[in-house]
Write an enzyme that holds these catalytic residues in place. Structure first.
Site, PDB file in Angstrom:
ATOM      1  CB  SER A  44      -0.922   0.008   1.227  1.00  0.00           C
ATOM      2  OG  SER A  44      -1.815  -1.072   1.195  1.00  0.00           O
ATOM      3  CD  GLU A  45       0.066   3.919   2.102  1.00  0.00           C
ATOM      4  OE1 GLU A  45      -0.951   4.561   1.792  1.00  0.00           O
ATOM      5  OE2 GLU A  45       0.035   2.918   2.836  1.00  0.00           O
ATOM      6  CB  THR A  46       7.359   1.973  -0.563  1.00  0.00           C
ATOM      7  OG1 THR A  46       6.838   0.676  -0.887  1.00  0.00           O
ATOM      8  CG2 THR A  46       8.863   1.881  -0.372  1.00  0.00           C
ATOM      9  CG  HIS A  75       0.174   1.675   7.100  1.00  0.00           C
ATOM     10  ND1 HIS A  75      -0.247   1.999   5.829  1.00  0.00           N
ATOM     11  CD2 HIS A  75       1.129   0.717   6.937  1.00  0.00           C
ATOM     12  CE1 HIS A  75       0.416   1.276   4.947  1.00  0.00           C
ATOM     13  NE2 HIS A  75       1.255   0.490   5.586  1.00  0.00           N
TER      14      HIS A  75
END
Length: 275
Positions: A44-46, A75
Site C-alpha cells: 500500500s505504501e513504501t 500507517h
C-alpha cells in the site's frame, strides 16, 4: 545499498496489520527511484527516511503508493517512526516530529505509537452527486448511506457511514466505478463489542483497491464522528477483516488533539540495492 525495514502496523497479532516498506538514509535517491521501488514492493505504501529540512523536525518522510506520492498517510507514519527509533533515532523533544508533504506530524510514544491527526484539508457533508457516486461504487442504494462526509487530510478521503458493521463487511465494491474517489466506509458495532466500529478503505486510483488498515482514513473518521458525538472520545476500530487481517486502530481525543495509534513490529530487515 540502503538499510531496509518492513514494519507491520496496527497488528494485534503477528502479520495481522498493514506492512510498510521503509528505506533508511534515502537522501541520495531520486524521486523516480523511490517511485520505482514503491511499484516493485507493491505494498500500500513504501516510505523513505530523509534528513529534515526544518529545524523542529526529527526526520523527513516521503510516502509512495504503487500509483504515486502522498503528502501524508497514517500507517506509513507509524511504521516509519518505529523503524527510525529502532535504528537509533533520538527525538529532540517529548514526541517524534515527522516532516512530510502535509507539514509536521507529531508521533507520541507510549504503549503503542500514535500520531496526531493532521488538520482536514476538506471537510463537510458530501453533496448529492457524491453520495450517488459512493452508492454506485459500493453497489448499494443511496438510502443505505446514513451519512457521508469529506475527511480529507491529504490522501483525499470521503467517508460513508452505513447502518452497522455487518453492512460494511458485506460490501462487494465496484472498483471501476470509483474513478477518482478515495472512499472510506464505517459502521458501528453494538455497545459492549470488542471494537466500536468496522472500517474499510478503498483507493483504486492509487493502485490500492482495498487497503488493509488505514491510519489517515481512521484519523479523518475520528475527527468527523467524535466531533458530532457519534463515537466516544476513546475507542478502537477494526479494519482488514475481509482481507484476513486483524487490524486494530486505537483512537483517543486529548484536548483538541486526536491521537491515532496501534501496534508496530518489524517483520523484515536487511539491505536493499536500488541501483
Amino acid at each position: 545499498m540502503h538499510d531496509f525495514s518492513q514494519v507491520d502496523v496496527f497488528a494485534s497479532s503477528p502479520l495481522g496489520g498493514n506492512p510498510v516498506a521503509v528505506v533508511h538514509d534515502a537522501d541520495d535517491l531520486s524521486s523516480e527511484q523511490m517511485a520505482s521501488f514503491a511499484r516493485w514492493t507493491n505494498l500500500s505504501e513504501t516510505t523513505f527516511l530523509l534528513a529534515p529540512t526544518r529545524p523542529d523536525a526529527d526526520y523527513r518522510l516521503r510516502i509512495f503508493t504503487p500509483g504515486g506520492e502522498l503528502p501524508f498517510a497514517g500507517h506509513p507514519t507509524l511504521g516509519s517512526a518505529h523503524a527510525w527509533l529502532e535504528a537509533g533515532g533520538a527525538p529532540r523533544g517529548d514526541h517524534v516530529v515527522q516532516e512530510c508533504g502535509a507539514g509536521l506530524v507529531a508521533v507520541r510514544r507510549g504503549d503503542v505509537l500514535a500520531f496526531a491527526a493532521p488538520p482536514l484539508l476538506r471537510s463537510g457533508p458530501a453533496d448529492d452527486s457524491t453520495r450517488e457516486a459512493i452508492a454506485r461504487a459500493l453497489r448499494i442504494d443511496v438510502g443505505d448511506i446514513v451519512a457521508a462526509e469529506w475527511v480529507d487530510n491529504g490522501p483525499g478521503w470521503v467517508a460513508a457511514q452505513l447502518r452497522d458493521a455487518d453492512a460494511v463487511l458485506a460490501l462487494q465494491p465496484d472498483f471501476s466505478a470509483m474513478h477518482d474517489l478515495d472512499l472510506g466506509v464505517v459502521g458501528l458495532r453494538p455497545p459492549g463489542s470488542e471494537t466500536a466500529v468496522e472500517v474499510r478503505g478503498f483507493a483504486p486510483e492509487l493502485a490500492v483497491p482495498e487497503d488493509p488498515v488505514t491510519g489517515s482514513l481512521n484519523a479523518g473518521i475520528a475527527q468527523w464522528l467524535i466531533g458530532n458525538g457519534t463515537l466516544p472520545s476513546s475507542y478502537v476500530a477494526a479494519q482488514g477483516t475481509v482481507l484476513g487481517r486483524s487490524g486494530r486502530v486505537h483512537v483517543e481525543q486529548d484536548g483538541d488533539v486526536i491521537w491515532v495509534g496501534g501496534a508496530t513490529r518489524t517483520t523484515v530487515s536487511g539491505r536493499v540495492d536500488l541501483g
